[in-house]
Motif scaffolding. Structure first.
Motif, PDB file in Angstrom:
ATOM      1  N   ALA A 112       0.832  -1.208   0.000  1.00 23.28           N
ATOM      2  CA  ALA A 112       0.000   0.000   0.000  1.00 23.28           C
ATOM      3  C   ALA A 112       0.864   1.253   0.000  1.00 23.28           C
ATOM      4  CB  ALA A 112      -0.909   0.002   1.224  1.00 23.28           C
ATOM      5  N   LYS A 113       0.341   2.290  -0.626  1.00 19.73           N
ATOM      6  CA  LYS A 113       1.031   3.577  -0.597  1.00 19.73           C
ATOM      7  C   LYS A 113       0.825   4.205   0.779  1.00 19.73           C
ATOM      8  CE  LYS A 113       1.782   7.842  -2.987  1.00 19.73           C
ATOM      9  NZ  LYS A 113       1.067   9.093  -2.983  1.00 19.73           N
ATOM     10  N   ILE A 114       1.913   4.649   1.392  1.00 20.40           N
ATOM     11  CA  ILE A 114       1.832   5.226   2.739  1.00 20.40           C
ATOM     12  C   ILE A 114       1.719   6.743   2.638  1.00 20.40           C
ATOM     13  CG2 ILE A 114       3.160   5.586   4.846  1.00 20.40           C
ATOM     14  CD1 ILE A 114       4.067   2.548   4.208  1.00 20.40           C
ATOM     15  N   LEU A 115       0.640   7.266   3.189  1.00 19.75           N
ATOM     16  CA  LEU A 115       0.350   8.697   3.053  1.00 19.75           C
ATOM     17  C   LEU A 115       0.883   9.505   4.230  1.00 19.75           C
ATOM     18  CD1 LEU A 115      -3.367   8.269   1.916  1.00 19.75           C
ATOM     19  CD2 LEU A 115      -1.342   8.449   0.465  1.00 19.75           C
ATOM     20  N   GLY A 116       1.221   8.832   5.294  1.00 16.28           N
ATOM     21  CA  GLY A 116       1.724   9.538   6.462  1.00 16.28           C
ATOM     22  C   GLY A 116       1.756   8.610   7.659  1.00 16.28           C
ATOM     23  N   VAL A 117       2.308   9.117   8.732  1.00 12.89           N
ATOM     24  CA  VAL A 117       2.464   8.317   9.952  1.00 12.89           C
ATOM     25  C   VAL A 117       1.763   9.039  11.105  1.00 12.89           C
ATOM     26  CG1 VAL A 117       4.122   7.290  11.555  1.00 12.89           C
ATOM     27  CG2 VAL A 117       4.721   7.545   9.125  1.00 12.89           C
ATOM     28  N   LEU A 118       0.997   8.280  11.887  1.00  7.49           N
ATOM     29  CA  LEU A 118       0.448   8.798  13.145  1.00  7.49           C
ATOM     30  C   LEU A 118       1.478   8.507  14.224  1.00  7.49           C
ATOM     31  CD1 LEU A 118      -1.997  10.232  14.179  1.00  7.49           C
ATOM     32  CD2 LEU A 118      -2.459   9.306  11.941  1.00  7.49           C
ATOM     33  N   GLU A 119       2.315   9.472  14.471  1.00 10.83           N
ATOM     34  CA  GLU A 119       3.494   9.217  15.284  1.00 10.83           C
ATOM     35  C   GLU A 119       3.194   9.291  16.783  1.00 10.83           C
ATOM     36  OE1 GLU A 119       8.032  10.505  14.289  1.00 10.83           O
ATOM     37  OE2 GLU A 119       6.638  12.106  14.711  1.00 10.83           O
ATOM     38  N   GLY A 120       2.234  10.120  17.133  1.00 11.96           N
ATOM     39  CA  GLY A 120       1.945  10.236  18.560  1.00 11.96           C
ATOM     40  C   GLY A 120       0.603  10.894  18.820  1.00 11.96           C
ATOM     41  N   CYS A 121       0.045  10.611  19.998  1.00 12.01           N
ATOM     42  CA  CYS A 121      -1.227  11.201  20.413  1.00 12.01           C
ATOM     43  C   CYS A 121      -1.074  11.610  21.876  1.00 12.01           C
ATOM     44  CB  CYS A 121      -2.371  10.201  20.352  1.00 12.01           C
ATOM     45  SG  CYS A 121      -2.442   9.216  18.860  1.00 12.01           S
ATOM     46  N   GLY A 122      -1.636  12.746  22.216  1.00 13.38           N
ATOM     47  CA  GLY A 122      -1.599  13.153  23.613  1.00 13.38           C
ATOM     48  C   GLY A 122      -2.940  13.710  24.020  1.00 13.38           C
ATOM     49  N   GLU A 123      -3.283  13.536  25.267  1.00 15.62           N
ATOM     50  CA  GLU A 123      -4.515  14.132  25.756  1.00 15.62           C
ATOM     51  C   GLU A 123      -4.301  14.550  27.201  1.00 15.62           C
ATOM     52  OE1 GLU A 123      -7.599  11.034  25.623  1.00 15.62           O
ATOM     53  OE2 GLU A 123      -6.020   9.603  25.999  1.00 15.62           O
ATOM     54  N   MET A 124      -5.066  15.500  27.625  1.00  7.92           N
ATOM     55  CA  MET A 124      -5.107  15.871  29.042  1.00  7.92           C
ATOM     56  C   MET A 124      -6.379  16.670  29.211  1.00  7.92           C
ATOM     57  SD  MET A 124      -2.531  18.039  31.525  1.00  7.92           S
ATOM     58  CE  MET A 124      -1.218  16.837  31.594  1.00  7.92           C
ATOM     59  N   SER A 125      -7.144  16.352  30.230  1.00 12.07           N
ATOM     60  CA  SER A 125      -8.391  17.085  30.342  1.00 12.07           C
ATOM     61  C   SER A 125      -8.277  18.204  31.358  1.00 12.07           C
ATOM     62  CB  SER A 125      -9.565  16.153  30.617  1.00 12.07           C
ATOM     63  OG  SER A 125      -9.241  15.235  31.608  1.00 12.07           O
ATOM     64  N   ASP A 126      -9.196  19.129  31.195  1.00  9.89           N
ATOM     65  CA  ASP A 126      -9.175  20.389  31.933  1.00  9.89           C
ATOM     66  C   ASP A 126     -10.308  20.353  32.937  1.00  9.89           C
ATOM     67  OD1 ASP A 126      -9.162  23.093  32.699  1.00  9.89           O
ATOM     68  OD2 ASP A 126      -8.615  23.741  30.671  1.00  9.89           O
ATOM     69  N   ASN A 127     -10.021  20.683  34.185  1.00 11.16           N
ATOM     70  CA  ASN A 127     -11.101  20.664  35.172  1.00 11.16           C
ATOM     71  C   ASN A 127     -11.432  22.065  35.677  1.00 11.16           C
ATOM     72  OD1 ASN A 127      -8.807  21.076  36.647  1.00 11.16           O
ATOM     73  ND2 ASN A 127      -9.376  19.731  38.319  1.00 11.16           N
ATOM     74  N   PHE A 128     -11.094  23.047  34.846  1.00  9.96           N
ATOM     75  CA  PHE A 128     -11.303  24.415  35.319  1.00  9.96           C
ATOM     76  C   PHE A 128     -12.759  24.862  35.176  1.00  9.96           C
ATOM     77  CE2 PHE A 128     -11.308  29.049  34.433  1.00  9.96           C
ATOM     78  CZ  PHE A 128     -10.916  29.478  35.687  1.00  9.96           C
ATOM     79  N   HIS A 129     -13.329  24.668  34.017  1.00 16.27           N
ATOM     80  CA  HIS A 129     -14.661  25.217  33.735  1.00 16.27           C
ATOM     81  C   HIS A 129     -15.262  24.453  32.559  1.00 16.27           C
ATOM     82  CE1 HIS A 129     -17.562  28.281  32.199  1.00 16.27           C
ATOM     83  NE2 HIS A 129     -17.670  28.608  33.468  1.00 16.27           N
ATOM     84  N   ARG A 130     -16.598  24.498  32.444  1.00 11.65           N
ATOM     85  CA  ARG A 130     -17.247  23.727  31.382  1.00 11.65           C
ATOM     86  C   ARG A 130     -16.950  24.235  29.990  1.00 11.65           C
ATOM     87  NH1 ARG A 130     -19.532  23.740  35.935  1.00 11.65           N
ATOM     88  NH2 ARG A 130     -20.202  21.785  36.871  1.00 11.65           N
ATOM     89  N   THR A 131     -16.745  25.554  29.847  1.00 10.07           N
ATOM     90  CA  THR A 131     -16.481  26.083  28.500  1.00 10.07           C
ATOM     91  C   THR A 131     -15.176  26.858  28.414  1.00 10.07           C
ATOM     92  OG1 THR A 131     -17.707  28.106  28.972  1.00 10.07           O
ATOM     93  CG2 THR A 131     -18.929  26.314  27.961  1.00 10.07           C
ATOM     94  N   ARG A 132     -14.532  27.079  29.532  1.00 16.66           N
ATOM     95  CA  ARG A 132     -13.314  27.899  29.490  1.00 16.66           C
ATOM     96  C   ARG A 132     -12.096  27.090  29.898  1.00 16.66           C
ATOM     97  NH1 ARG A 132     -14.529  32.268  33.426  1.00 16.66           N
ATOM     98  NH2 ARG A 132     -12.360  32.783  33.055  1.00 16.66           N
ATOM     99  N   SER A 133     -10.961  27.463  29.316  1.00 19.18           N
ATOM    100  CA  SER A 133      -9.718  26.768  29.627  1.00 19.18           C
ATOM    101  C   SER A 133      -9.141  27.276  30.933  1.00 19.18           C
ATOM    102  CB  SER A 133      -8.689  27.015  28.535  1.00 19.18           C
ATOM    103  OG  SER A 133      -9.179  26.597  27.301  1.00 19.18           O
ATOM    104  N   SER A 134      -8.430  26.402  31.587  1.00 20.67           N
ATOM    105  CA  SER A 134      -7.675  26.775  32.769  1.00 20.67           C
ATOM    106  C   SER A 134      -6.776  27.969  32.423  1.00 20.67           C
ATOM    107  CB  SER A 134      -6.832  25.563  33.168  1.00 20.67           C
ATOM    108  OG  SER A 134      -6.115  25.847  34.321  1.00 20.67           O
TER     109      SER A 134
END
Lengths: 398, 427
Positions: free
Chosen positions: B264-286
């Motif tokens: 198959a032709k390789i179109l790209g690599v998913l090299e990494g994923c990161g997540e972290m959730s915010d507990n400051f407010h329902r619609t606003r960022s910390s």
């Protein structure tokens, strides 16, 4: 840390249980009610003809201290946030910012809920309006609470758990009725087993005491009506007796638990998710049979069935369970059916049973519930009312 | 040889072998790429429903698939179907109706919409009605098909039927980060060795009156209705809210080993994923940006790279005053002020609006096209820079550049943040 090579799988422990339902609050209250053979707590009047299992009275302040937070949630979110707090307490990690900051969360969620007065008032006006487009726009703008959409969003149960309890490692929300509960647990389990995660909070909540959800299931005649009847009764599937509940588990690697001095309540030994071609006769029973085989049916094994009571799937599951000759208990016969939350609730009851080492009494009138005595392994089934077949295996830790 | 198929942590390398996109700019990646790099906007005045009384009257709706109004899940399903068909065809994998891996579908929450509720109300014999009367109307059985249609798992289930994906599909929502989460779940499943191939997609066809009004009530939407094409202004000083939009993108994810074995032709690599959730407010960022910073840092760590390895940032860039400022704060902390000034950052949302549940998937797809074509889509409508957030946003005109590694940010209401690291060739 990036996870290691997946070749070495490890055990997954259940180290925390948070459960609230029509039977009570917390593992002990549930076990006492189950062991005493308490009749299911149902209400067939409030939403007549529909039967629901109403939530026991809960003091939300004890887990959601800020009234402002409580106001930002609809009941299903409040129930879930409360149960999640119970699970964190039970695991001994509540308010432990270091651990909560690395705790992965997967919530199985529905959504809603509607403001019934507002909806009915708008509909009444729409039916007599000759400019319904404008009417709808103007009424929604003036009548919907600004924060309503947040209280409705599926992923905001998880959001509220982050805000109220400080769980921030990661946050994912799965939707899709019964199988959302199975897959949420399966992914959390698989990530820990494969060393992609050390500790996870997984579960869901359902508020049965709302007419918008009864409406959704009534559209295709899935609801239990006119009084409670056992799930595996004599007259075929009785309909779904929906039940309010919140159920969360803390899953943890043995290394992580041991390092903080935590003991396992039980072991989660496997979670499987399947999808039968439901238009093929016999496909559901076949999948359930295969799931039981996968989980293993050695002596000391019982089945806690998540059968919904909905037609079709319930009879098909019953056929497979009867053929297995294993002792069976129906979860919905105790606490009703909680859709996304049902699987986590079933696992919680299974963890209680294996840790007590014994089954609770069968429900009189149910033709499938049978068998008694010692139990060290419980297979929890989750056959969706319309799609998805899953199972989990909970084992005793000695 | 096995070494070549695993990353520096010993995990299977996950590559992309198929990409599909549908947005208000058009169907298919060729059209979308051409118009994105031409700096065109897909935002327009809504024609799908009456606008009287609305504060916001523009959106990036996809209007070329159905003639009249359809329920949102019908449109979401159609958008996802087109995107997945394109991706699977490009990957050349499986056979018709038999895709050899699981489905991870970022889908918007659904519920009975007003036209359906009205149809129920019309069969209630007495007036005025109360909500409970709708249940009696449901009991007539005339509306039974709506049960399945408005289940949360409905769209993914029908996609699973159509494409023959393996096992029970996962329907997920992490709000505006959903598309990123769908990809992350696929990457993790392949890394665990559960599957060799996965179909990850995000779709959103939910511009209907109540959805628009709900975001209006949160004061999240721009009201710059007069010039729709100029309403989404990420990172500009005069940004004043996002534009709701529709679309879908699908990626065929595959282990490098599996893709290589079948040529198959390789179109790209998913090299990494990161997540972290915010507990400051329902619609606003910390306010300290900690979850946004942590999410990007986790992605870099997961990929085993440093900030200096990033050539381009595909921003979340919603065009709300708050998001774009916090995204800047987060990027500044991760990259440092000086280094950040040298990294091009653009927001696809300036052209296609905020496709909500689909955004993370669409932007990952565009990130891969950016790498493949060596050309960075611009941030259009950037005429008044915001001195508080100095960035090279690739203003208004696409730019040719060698781009080997991209990070794509997605931040959701409810504090759910995902960052993806994508590269061209396997290392």
């Amino acid at each position: 840390m990036p996870e290691q090579s997946p070749s070495t799988k490890r055990d997954v422990w259940i180290t925390g249980i948070g459960l609230v339902s029509s039977l009570g609050e917390g593992p002990q209250a549930h076990w006492q009610a189950l062991a005493a053979g308490t009749a299911p707590v149902t209400d067939a009047e409030r939403f007549a003809p529909y039967v629901v299992h109403p939530l026991v009275k809960v003091n939300y302040d004890s887990q959601i201290p800020k009234k402002g937070d409580q106001r930002q949630m609809e009941p299903w979110q409040r129930i879930g946030t409360y149960a999640a707090g119970l699970a964190l307490d039970s695991a001994g990690i509540a308010k432990n910012a270091d651990i909560l900051g690395e705790t992965d969360m997967i919530v199985a969620a529905g959504g809603g809920e509607r403001d019934f007065q507002v909806d009915a008032a708008i509909l009444n006006d729409m039916l007599v309006s000759n400019d319904t487009g404008r009417l709808l726009n103007e009424r929604l703008l003036s009548d919907l609470r600004p924060t309503l959409s947040l209280a409705q969003l599926s992923n905001l149960l998880a959001g509220n758990i982050s805000i109220v309890h400080g769980v921030t490692g990661s946050s994912r929300t799965f939707m899709g009725e019964e199988s959302a509960g199975v897959d949420a647990t399966r992914i959390a389990f698989s990530r820990i087993a494969a060393r992609q995660s050390e500790i996870a909070l997984v579960g869901g909540a359902y508020n049965a005491e709302r007419e918008d959800m009864l409406l959704l299931y009534a559209l295709n005649d899935f609801c239990m009506k006119n009084g409670f009847r056992p799930i595996f009764g004599t007259d075929g599937a009785p309909g779904i007796p929906s039940g309010s509940m919140g159920a969360f588990l803390v899953l943890e690697s043995p290394e992580h638990a041991t390092a903080r001095g935590a003991k396992p309540l039980a072991k989660l030994s496997g979670v499987w998710s399947e999808r039968a071609q439901r238009n093929v006769d016999g496909s559901v029973a076949e999948k359930v049979t295969a799931l039981l085989a996968k989980a293993g049916t050695t002596p000391g094994t019982a089945v806690f069935s998540g059968a919904t009571g909905g037609r079709g799937a319930t009879e098909a599951e019953a056929e497979a369970l009867r053929a297995s000759a294993l002792p069976v208990r129906s979860i919905a016969n105790r606490i009703g059916h909680g859709f996304e939350a049902q699987f986590a609730a079933g696992l919680a009851l299974a963890a209680l049973a294996v840790s007590e080492g014994t089954l609770f009494p069968a429900l009189p009138g149910d033709t499938l519930e049978n068998g008694n005595g010692a139990v060290s392994r419980v297979i929890v089934t989750a056959v969706g009312h319309w799609r998805g077949e899953g199972a989990g295996l909970v084992e005793r830790v000695d | 040889m096995a070494q070549a198929y695993t990353d520096k942590f010993g995990r299977p390398i996950v590559v992309v072998t198929g990409i599909g996109i549908v947005t208000s700019l058009g169907q298919g990646k060729a059209d979308n790429w051409r118009r994105l790099t031409a700096g065109e906007s897909g935002i327009h005045t809504i024609t799908r429903f009456p606008l009287e009384g609305m504060r916001t009257t523009i959106a990036g709706t996809v209007d070329f698939l159905f003639d009249g109004r359809v329920p949102a899940p019908d449109l979401s399903q159609r958008l996802a179907t087109l995107a997945a068909e394109e991706a699977i065809a490009e990957a050349g994998i499986g056979t018709k109706g038999n895709f050899p891996g699981p489905l991870f579908a970022a889908v918007p929450p659904v519920e009975l919409e007003w036209p359906e509720k009205r149809a129920l109300a019309e069969v209630v014999p007495h007036k005025p009605l109360v909500y409970h009367d709708l249940l009696d109307a449901a009991e007539t059985g005339k509306f039974s098909a709506w049960h399945e249609r408005f289940l949360f798992g409905s769209v993914a289930d029908r996609l699973a039927d159509h494409f023959g994906t393996q096992g029970q599909p996962i329907s997920l929502s992490t709000a505006c980060a959903s598309g990123g989460t769908a990809i992350q779940l696929g990457v993790e499943a392949i890394r665990r060795g559960e599957c060799d191939v996965a179909l990850s997609l995000g779709t959103d066809g939910s511009v209907h009156p109540e959805a628009l009004i709900r975001f209006s009530l949160l004061s999240a939407l721009t009201t710059a209705n007069d010039k729709p094409g100029e309403a989404a202004r990420p990172f500009a000083k005069n940004r004043d809210g996002f534009v709701m939009a529709e679309g879908a993108a699908a990626l065929v994810l595959e282990s490098l080993e599996h893709a290589t074995a079948r040529g198959a032709k390789i179109l790209g690599v998913l090299e990494g994923c990161g997540e972290m959730s915010d507990n400051f407010h329902r619609t606003r960022s910390s306010p300290d940006g900690k979850p946004i910073i942590g999410c990007m840092m986790n992605a870099l760590k997961d990929a085993g790279i440093t900030p200096g390895d990033v050539d381009y940032i595909n921003a979340h860039g919603t065009s709300t005053p708050e998001n774009d400022r916090m995204e800047y704060v987060g990027m500044k902390a991760v990259f440092g002020e000086e280094a950040l000034a040298g990294i091009p950052i653009s927001s696809n949302k300036s052209m296609i609006g905020h496709t909500l549940t689909a955004a993370g998937a669409i932007e990952a797809a565009v990130s891969l096209l950016t790498i493949a074509n060596g050309r960075i889509p611009p941030t259009i409508n950037y005429n008044i820079p915001d001195p508080a957030i100095p960035l090279d946003v690739v203003p208004n005109v696409a730019r040719d550049a060698r781009v080997n590694r991209v990070i794509s940010n997605s931040f959701g209401f409810g504090g759910q943040n995902v960052c993806l690291v994508l590269t061209g060739e396997p290392a």
